[in-house]
Design a protein around this motif. Sequence first.
Motif, PDB file in Angstrom:
ATOM      1  N   ALA A  28      10.258  56.235  76.169  1.00  9.10           N
ATOM      2  CA  ALA A  28      11.593  55.744  75.808  1.00  9.10           C
ATOM      3  C   ALA A  28      11.497  54.662  74.729  1.00  9.10           C
ATOM      4  O   ALA A  28      12.311  54.634  73.795  1.00  9.10           O
ATOM      5  N   ILE A  29      10.507  53.785  74.838  1.00  7.63           N
ATOM      6  CA  ILE A  29      10.311  52.731  73.837  1.00  7.63           C
ATOM      7  C   ILE A  29       9.992  53.373  72.478  1.00  7.63           C
ATOM      8  O   ILE A  29      10.555  52.988  71.447  1.00  7.63           O
ATOM      9  N   SER A  32      13.142  54.943  70.917  1.00  7.35           N
ATOM     10  CA  SER A  32      14.146  53.984  70.446  1.00  7.35           C
ATOM     11  C   SER A  32      13.709  53.230  69.191  1.00  7.35           C
ATOM     12  O   SER A  32      14.534  52.913  68.343  1.00  7.35           O
ATOM     13  N   ALA A  64      13.869  48.804  74.832  1.00  5.79           N
ATOM     14  CA  ALA A  64      14.393  49.807  73.912  1.00  5.79           C
ATOM     15  C   ALA A  64      15.208  49.123  72.823  1.00  5.79           C
ATOM     16  O   ALA A  64      15.886  48.122  73.073  1.00  5.79           O
TER      17      ALA A  64
END
Length: 181
Positions: A28-29, A32, A64
């Motif tokens: 997810a990081i 984003s 994020a």
Amino acid sequence: MSEPADLEALRRLMPPPSDGGTRVDWDAITVSWGRRFPPDYQRFMEVYGAGMVQDYLAINEPEARVPLSDAQRDGMVIETANAEADWETEDKASELEGTSPVLINWGVDGTADMLCWDASDKDPAKWPGVVYKRNGSLWSRYDCGMVEFLVRVLRADFPECPLGGLFMWGVGEVAFEKGGG
């Protein structure tokens, strides 16, 4: 040094917390921010987590990238925006003149210095450190990763302290407190 050797050196200088690090959804990081984060920072988060070094240097928890209005107060997104704004207005060391780094903030210290990566390279293991030393009003580049940077500060292994305060400079062993980063 290599990433595993750097982390082992840091463990001797700054014992990790007994309750372990911070769990992070790195996928997810990556999505984003549009790039993977450095492997030494990922290992640091696994072993230490976000927190405070010597009650002086806050290590940001990865978050994020979101609009500033939705960002955590004093978190990675807000501090990156602060770094980008200061990059535009403050002096740079000669090796940085004319450059346009992709800044991502990983830490802020008690003298309001900003510690970032130049995330321009596709390989995050090659991202140099870029530090804004507020009391000198100067951006400088350090060709090492985050963990090696910390080890070198604790060993006073730069020509001069890259931070505005000497609370970590050459002190040997320091305390790390999880949380608050």
